[in-house]
Write a protein that holds these residues in place. Structure first.
Motif, PDB file in Angstrom:
ATOM      1  N   PHE A 102       0.826  -1.211   0.000  1.00 10.22           N
ATOM      2  CA  PHE A 102       0.000   0.000   0.000  1.00 10.22           C
ATOM      3  C   PHE A 102       0.861   1.261   0.000  1.00 10.22           C
ATOM      4  N   ALA A 123      -6.453   6.359  -0.219  1.00  9.03           N
ATOM      5  CA  ALA A 123      -6.914   4.980  -0.044  1.00  9.03           C
ATOM      6  C   ALA A 123      -7.689   4.500  -1.273  1.00  9.03           C
ATOM      7  N   VAL A 126      -5.278   4.139  -4.411  1.00  5.40           N
ATOM      8  CA  VAL A 126      -4.358   3.010  -4.286  1.00  5.40           C
ATOM      9  C   VAL A 126      -5.120   1.703  -4.482  1.00  5.40           C
ATOM     10  N   LYS A 127      -6.300   1.632  -3.890  1.00  2.85           N
ATOM     11  CA  LYS A 127      -7.116   0.419  -4.021  1.00  2.85           C
ATOM     12  C   LYS A 127      -7.398   0.156  -5.504  1.00  2.85           C
ATOM     13  N   GLU A 139      -2.514  -5.259   0.032  1.00  2.00           N
ATOM     14  CA  GLU A 139      -2.141  -3.950   0.582  1.00  2.00           C
ATOM     15  C   GLU A 139      -1.188  -3.993   1.780  1.00  2.00           C
TER      16      GLU A 139
END
Ligand SMILES: Nc1ncnc2c1ncn2[C@@H]1O[C@H](COP(=O)(O)OP(=O)(O)OP(=O)(O)O)[C@@H](O)[C@H]1O
Ligand SMILES: [Mg+2]
Length: 388
Positions: A102, A123, A126-127, A139
């Motif tokens: 992550f 978040a 990145v996801k 992650e």
């Protein structure tokens, strides 16, 4: 989307070989295209990419990214690296070992100068990007606990996370084994098509370049020798260097009998007799011509077979098998005619043993004439001398 004009960057370190770097190259990459710089080690691929990224200051030229001039030697304009909107994956992949998957992917967002990203936004982005490269669910894992291919994908995710205008990939698959390279090749291509990010890819692997690219620029010694789509580069090489670098070729030399205007077929007098071949550039009678033909484009039949009499008479030659190398899908035969050896890739035929008389036939369309001019002739001469 990207325009590079007359880019020069010469290294002048006391240990540098003369001419090291790039010697004046120009190319255009349209929006959403997958553009590849292909060439042997040391030809200037990484130098070019580093100049586009802004990691290297060129000697001269212009670089324009999505209408923004990021470099112009005449006006002295130089846009810093982090303002060029570029995502880059380096030649030796670098994921940060002390960070999780992550944090690796989030890093460009955390250090971005152009804008601040909230924790939630980081978040989400990145996801999404980890899902895209097939690392969803990884992650929390330390990045060292990933396979080579997964680390490579993480490096790509990190380059894509800030939605760059331009993605620069420098031999991103070079550390992977053959099977994984193959798989990652298709994944990269799919990812590029899905995201639509304009990509400049660097490789010295010709089959990779042909498989993955919309356009290939073949480089040699700091120059671009030929630009075209993969089939043009493969089927219509403009120099012996390009022909030889992109796969196996047969080379015949001779003298042109009559003037040819392009595109057209001309007859070249060789030690085997006249050979008819396709010309991409006009040429005058009397010129020395090199002709290239791929081993898989040559028809091979036994001299005593019924097929022999049905072959077209143009570029038809009799020879003898001197070697046959079984390679699974095809067999490589070496055929000798009047002291000239020709390589032919054909289906395995157990009767085609050494000493057997055969006919070979080359379609004039598949026999490409190379009329080399000026610097390019010099270029391929040098490569011949050094045996590369
Ligand atoms: N920082 C440097 N200082 C001096 N010479 C350099 C430097 N970087 C590269 N060179 C030289 O410039 C030439 C081009 O290097 P470059 O790294 O662009 O090649 P490349 O095409 O990427 O090769 P490879 O496929 O091996 O990565 C080489 O001759 C190299 O030795
Ligand atoms: Mg390199």
């Amino acid at each position: 989307m990207l325009t590079v004009m007359n880019l020069k960057k010469q290294y002048r370190h006391r240990t540098s070989e003369p001419g090291a770097g790039v010697m004046g190259i120009s190319f255009d990459v349209p929006e959403r295209a997958f553009f590849t710089l292909l060439g042997p080690s040391g030809c200037g691929k990484t130098t070019t990419l580093r100049c586009i990224a802004g990691l290297e200051e060129p000697d001269s030229g212009r670089i324009i990214i999505r209408g923004d001039e990021v470099y112009n030697s005449d006006t002295g304009r130089i846009t810093p690296v982090n303002e060029r909107g570029i995502g880059m994956v380096f030649q030796s992949y670098a994921v940060w070992p002390h960070m999780t998957v992550f944090e690796n992917a989030a890093f460009p967002l955390r250090v971005a100068k152009r804008r601040r990203y909230s924790g939630k936004e980081i978040a989400n982005r990145v996801k999404a990007v980890l899902e895209m490269v097939g690392l969803g669910g990884f992650e929390k894992r330390p990045s060292t606990m990933l396979s080579g291919g997964q680390q490579q994908r993480l490096a790509v995710a990190r380059a894509l996370v800030h939605q760059p205008t331009l993605l620069l990939l420098d031999e991103p698959l070079s550390n992977l084994d053959a099977a994984l390279r193959h798989q990652m090749r298709s994944e990269l291509k799919r990812l590029q098509k899905d995201t639509g990010v304009t990509t400049v890819y660097v490789t010295h692997d010709q089959s990779e370049a042909l498989a993955i690219s919309d356009t290939v620029a073949v480089m040699s010694k700091g120059l671009i020798v030929q630009v075209g789509n993969p089939t043009e580069i493969y089927n219509r090489p403009n120099t012996e260097f390009v022909a030889g670098f992109i796969g196996t070729i047969n080379l015949l030399r001779g003298r042109l009998e009559t003037d040819v205007n392009v595109p057209g077929i001309g007859a070249v007098e060789t030690r085997l007799g006249p050979v008819h071949c396709s010309f991409m550039t006009s040429a005058k009678a009397g010129r020395e011509i090199a002709m290239v033909c791929r081993p898989e484009d040559i028809v091979l039949v036994r001299a005593d077979s019924t097929q022999a009499s049905q072959l077209p008479k143009v570029n038809l030659f009799q020879g003898v098998v001197v070697e046959s190398l079984f390679a699974g899908e095809t067999t490589e035969y070496v055929i000798e005619m009047e002291g000239t050896c020709i390589r032919v890739h054909s289906r395995f035929d157990s009767a085609l043993v050494a000493g057997k008389q055969v006919f070979i036939q080359m379609s004039p369309d598949r026999m490409v004439a190379i009329v080399e001019e000026g610097q390019y002739a010099q270029l391929s001469d040098d490569h011949r001398r050094t045996g590369t």
